[in-house]
Design an enzyme around this catalytic site. Sequence first.
Site, short mmCIF file in Angstrom:
data_model
loop_
_atom_site.label_atom_id
_atom_site.label_comp_id
_atom_site.label_asym_id
_atom_site.label_seq_id
_atom_site.Cartn_x
_atom_site.Cartn_y
_atom_site.Cartn_z
N TYR A 195 1.07 -0.78 0.09
CA TYR A 195 -0.28 -0.20 0.02
C TYR A 195 0.81 1.35 0.00
CZ TYR A 195 -4.86 -0.35 -0.06
OH TYR A 195 -6.20 -0.99 -0.81
N GLU A 241 -0.37 4.27 -1.24
CA GLU A 241 -1.41 5.86 -1.15
C GLU A 241 -0.63 7.37 -1.38
OE1 GLU A 241 -4.77 6.16 1.44
OE2 GLU A 241 -5.48 4.24 -0.03
N ASP A 277 -7.02 10.18 -26.89
CA ASP A 277 -7.22 9.07 -25.78
C ASP A 277 -6.04 8.22 -26.75
OD1 ASP A 277 -8.61 6.79 -25.01
OD2 ASP A 277 -10.11 6.87 -25.09
N THR A 298 -3.77 4.06 -21.77
CA THR A 298 -3.81 1.77 -21.82
C THR A 298 -2.41 1.29 -22.11
OG1 THR A 298 -4.82 1.20 -23.75
CG2 THR A 298 -6.41 1.13 -21.79
N LYS A 313 -2.85 -2.43 -24.50
CA LYS A 313 -3.38 -2.87 -26.01
C LYS A 313 -1.90 -2.42 -27.02
CE LYS A 313 -7.88 -0.86 -25.14
NZ LYS A 313 -8.89 -0.04 -25.16
N ARG A 365 -2.55 -4.53 -18.16
CA ARG A 365 -3.41 -4.03 -18.12
C ARG A 365 -3.24 -2.56 -17.12
NH1 ARG A 365 -6.62 -7.20 -21.12
NH2 ARG A 365 -8.29 -5.87 -20.86
C1 LIG Z 1 -9.41 0.42 -24.52
C2 LIG Z 1 -10.13 1.90 -24.37
C3 LIG Z 1 -10.00 2.64 -23.18
C4 LIG Z 1 -10.58 2.22 -21.68
O1 LIG Z 1 -10.10 1.00 -21.39
P1 LIG Z 1 -10.36 -0.02 -20.47
O2 LIG Z 1 -8.23 -0.60 -20.11
O3 LIG Z 1 -10.86 -0.89 -21.33
O4 LIG Z 1 -11.08 0.78 -18.98
C5 LIG Z 1 -10.72 4.18 -23.30
N1 LIG Z 1 -10.31 4.73 -24.83
C6 LIG Z 1 -10.06 4.21 -26.04
C7 LIG Z 1 -10.26 4.68 -27.26
C8 LIG Z 1 -10.43 2.67 -25.69
O5 LIG Z 1 -9.85 2.09 -27.06
#
Ligand SMILES: *Cc1c(COP(=O)(O)O)cnc(C)c1O
Length: 417
Positions: free
Chosen positions: A58, A60, A204, A230, A233, A239
């Site tokens: 932990y 925080e 994003d 993220t 991906k 993750r």
């Molecule tokens: C996958 C994705 C997210 C969200 O990611 P999670 O980890 O699944 O919550 C947000 N924005 C875009 C454009 C994404 O492709």
Amino acid sequence: MSVVMRKPTDLQSVDPEVAELIARDRDRHSRTLNFIASENYASQAVLDCLASHLNVKYAEGYPRARYYQGVGLVDDIEQLAIDRAKQLFGAEHANVQAYSGSPANMAVYFALLKPGDTVLGMDLSQGGHLTHGSPVSFSGQFYNFVHYGVDPHSEWLDYDALADLAQQHRPRLIVAGASAYSRIIDWRRVREIADSVDARFMADIAHIAGLIAAGVHPSPVPFADVVTTTTHKSLRGPRGAMILCKQALARDIDRTVFPGIQGGPHLASVAAKAVCFHEAMQPEFRTYQQQVVDNASALAEGLMRGGLQIVSGGTDNHLLVVKLLDRGYSGRTLARALESAGIITSMSTVPGETRKPAVTSGVRFGTPAITTRGANTSHMQRVAQIVSTVAEDPADELAVSRLRAEVEAIAGELSAV
Ligand SMILES: *Cc1c(COP(=O)(O)O)cnc(C)c1O
């Protein structure tokens, strides 16, 4: 002196049931071809961090400003992740604590907006994400999202229409980025549109972060106030997620992530993010991302030769969407038939969608995962032929099951998962 016999603690001994399910799923991955655009196989080094004792801790707060003791070394780990993130993307500030992409976006909205504020985001059915204002997401419930999209003919992002919408609605924030858009995004243009109405700009890059880190897609970092992504991906890490921003917003973003919406950071993930950023700085990562893009192009060309329509006529990045509006069956039908053949995809809505989100008229293919396994453009040509054959008649179970052997042969040429 008493001797305590230690029982075995490995997964196989403790819980053979879960161990077997995991082993079988791993085998499934190795025997099939994973074209899910948001998935990727992280390195063993990344997985080692996730399975480490750091899971216990932990901490925080942020490095050098924690609410717990025993944090000296995890401070070093988090600081390393922050420094590498800033270096990799050329960012002024990085927050590496966001649990996943959706909470990262939530943190940015909470930091920059008041409930009810107007935001422009890309339409979900044309490639946007749930957190870009879908009515079933907190984002669509707390904020007044107005959606922009693609030109109905070219199916490329319509920046002129976006500029008009901005004049009309005077948003506080413009969100750009997508989950199912296969073309380069012109960040400079979005910045100009945001400036024309005094709006902030959030990019994003959840899907394309790996391409951007490798320089095979332009970076929004010089143009956007905030960039979310993220890490699991195309970036091929654990993750999780990350928020990059200008120094002026650093305090607001950090305070919104913790204590605003999250508790203690997941330090095993933070360590894995540090490793992922390190891997992304290596020359091989650039080669890998270029192969991801080459594979997506080869797949798109092969599918079009096989008679399939691709949204926007092709791809510049790691994904493509097959459009089935001219067919008598849905995206779900094709995705299921492909799974029977061993090709794993996800259904996708398309511009001009006529079916429900759980049925759709499209199938999305992405190449990050399969490229990690060593696939090249000649594999893509073979896959394109298989997909085109399945698409001729997804109900022909005999043909589909015959193609399964061909898919397993390709999977056998790639590295195991
Ligand atoms: C996958 C994705 C997210 C969200 O990611 P999670 O980890 O699944 O919550 C947000 N924005 C875009 C454009 C994404 O492709």
